[in-house]
Design an enzyme around this catalytic site. Sequence first.
Site, mmCIF file in Angstrom:
data_model
loop_
_atom_site.group_PDB
_atom_site.id
_atom_site.type_symbol
_atom_site.label_atom_id
_atom_site.label_comp_id
_atom_site.label_asym_id
_atom_site.label_seq_id
_atom_site.Cartn_x
_atom_site.Cartn_y
_atom_site.Cartn_z
ATOM 1 N N HIS A 42 2.524 -9.627 48.048
ATOM 2 C CA HIS A 42 3.170 -10.821 47.513
ATOM 3 C C HIS A 42 2.206 -11.589 46.619
ATOM 4 O O HIS A 42 0.998 -11.644 46.863
ATOM 5 C CB HIS A 42 3.650 -11.729 48.649
ATOM 6 C CG HIS A 42 4.760 -12.631 48.240
ATOM 7 N ND1 HIS A 42 4.551 -13.795 47.527
ATOM 8 C CD2 HIS A 42 6.104 -12.541 48.407
ATOM 9 C CE1 HIS A 42 5.714 -14.383 47.297
ATOM 10 N NE2 HIS A 42 6.677 -13.646 47.821
ATOM 11 N N HIS A 43 2.760 -12.179 45.548
ATOM 12 C CA HIS A 43 1.936 -12.924 44.606
ATOM 13 C C HIS A 43 1.271 -14.126 45.272
ATOM 14 O O HIS A 43 0.247 -14.643 44.781
ATOM 15 C CB HIS A 43 2.791 -13.391 43.427
ATOM 16 C CG HIS A 43 2.074 -13.364 42.111
ATOM 17 N ND1 HIS A 43 0.776 -13.804 41.975
ATOM 18 C CD2 HIS A 43 2.466 -12.955 40.875
ATOM 19 C CE1 HIS A 43 0.401 -13.682 40.709
ATOM 20 N NE2 HIS A 43 1.395 -13.157 40.023
ATOM 21 N N ALA A 44 1.814 -14.597 46.393
ATOM 22 C CA ALA A 44 1.169 -15.677 47.130
ATOM 23 C C ALA A 44 -0.114 -15.207 47.793
ATOM 24 O O ALA A 44 -1.008 -16.018 48.086
ATOM 25 C CB ALA A 44 2.121 -16.234 48.193
#
Length: 452
Positions: A136-138
Amino acid sequence: MMPVTDSVFLLGETREHPLHVGGLQVFRLPDGAGPDHVGELHRELLTHTDISPLFRRRPRGPMGTPGQWVWSDDHHLDLEYHVRLSALPTPGRVRELLELVSRLHGSLLDRHRPLWECHLIEGLEDNRYAVYTKAHHALLDGVSALRLLERSLSTDPADTGVRPPWSPRRSAVEPPKRTAPAPFARLASAASAVRDVVGLGPAVVKYVNQAFREQSATLPHETPKTVFNVPITGARRFAAQGWPLARIRAVGAAAGATVNDVVLAMCAGALREYLLELGALPDKPLVAAVPISLREGAAVGGNAVGLILCTLATDLDDPAARLTAIAESMRRGKAFYRGMSPLQITALSAIPFAPLALSLVPGAVRITPPAFNLLISNVPGPSAPLYWNGARMEGVYPVSVPYEGQALNITVTSYAGSLEFGLTGCRRSVPRLQRLLTFLEDSLATLEKELL
């Protein structure tokens, strides 16, 4: 507490807008590998249960916080869920591989678990196998993900002690433990933050003035709407190919341009031909958002990027003139940020993304002009060939994120004398995505003919 810049990727994610980044690596089987080599590798990977903290992070919702997510540790991580084995249908061509990656990249990550997956893929023709990973980009941005991959592989083909990214080898020298900053250091840090915030006012004025003065900085009404600037679905299509870095460098040297300028010119020529074929090339030039890394040192995890808006000069028929316009646009964009702090660059880079936030409102994409037409990223990668327990990595292709109103993303990385292009698009909104690969080669060949 999760940084706000990371939390926003969780807050903005929906089924139609998965917000994870991925990578596809292609390996050649080592000499003497048996028919079950990839299956044995999968079973061996499952024994690496010493999981680093980054890969144990699980998101916890914005409860008791102003819309901000927090990280918690998963102490019972199910490694068999995260590390999976797949096989390609016969004949196991690159076409079948890209189709599988397209499907895998369109599915959401399970938020009840740490936000990453690793898929080993056997059955690829010509004695090869592949690995598709996503996070995930987070959790990771493209730069930190590539650094993590590089750290987990070896430059020595005889090295059989390579560990997977979630369980990296330990350095012979333990890194120093982080200690709390001294009071004067905290005061200096606070003073620096205050200076950054105070400096934002003049920086915003400077940004707006440049936006009005130069099309390359683009106010929203300056950017034409294209077939890419439409609502998207969650299904993805992925295409990938590599080009010799020496070809791109030769064109850049002849034109007095950087490698990234030539990459943008390749993309501009390809997009121009693609849109001409569809009868959808706008009169005004397309505008690309070009991320620049603000990451300092060797830190891994999180997000640290700024943004330059660059004209692609798709209104120009002459490829050499198009390259000149792109190089000048990038030069102005870099000069604009000179002397600013990473905080100021990040804050100003958020201005063009405001229409993306508005695009979450149903129907907004159809009536509001885009701030830019697509993202084009260039992420430096390993310069030397890398190996995974004797298997040579032959290619590494980034698989990125289309956004609502931004149906196509082009990300490029360098590896061992090659530039590897990864094109990720909405399956419904970007027809015949693979045609762009042909147009990229045509665009580079035309530049070579004009300049060399």
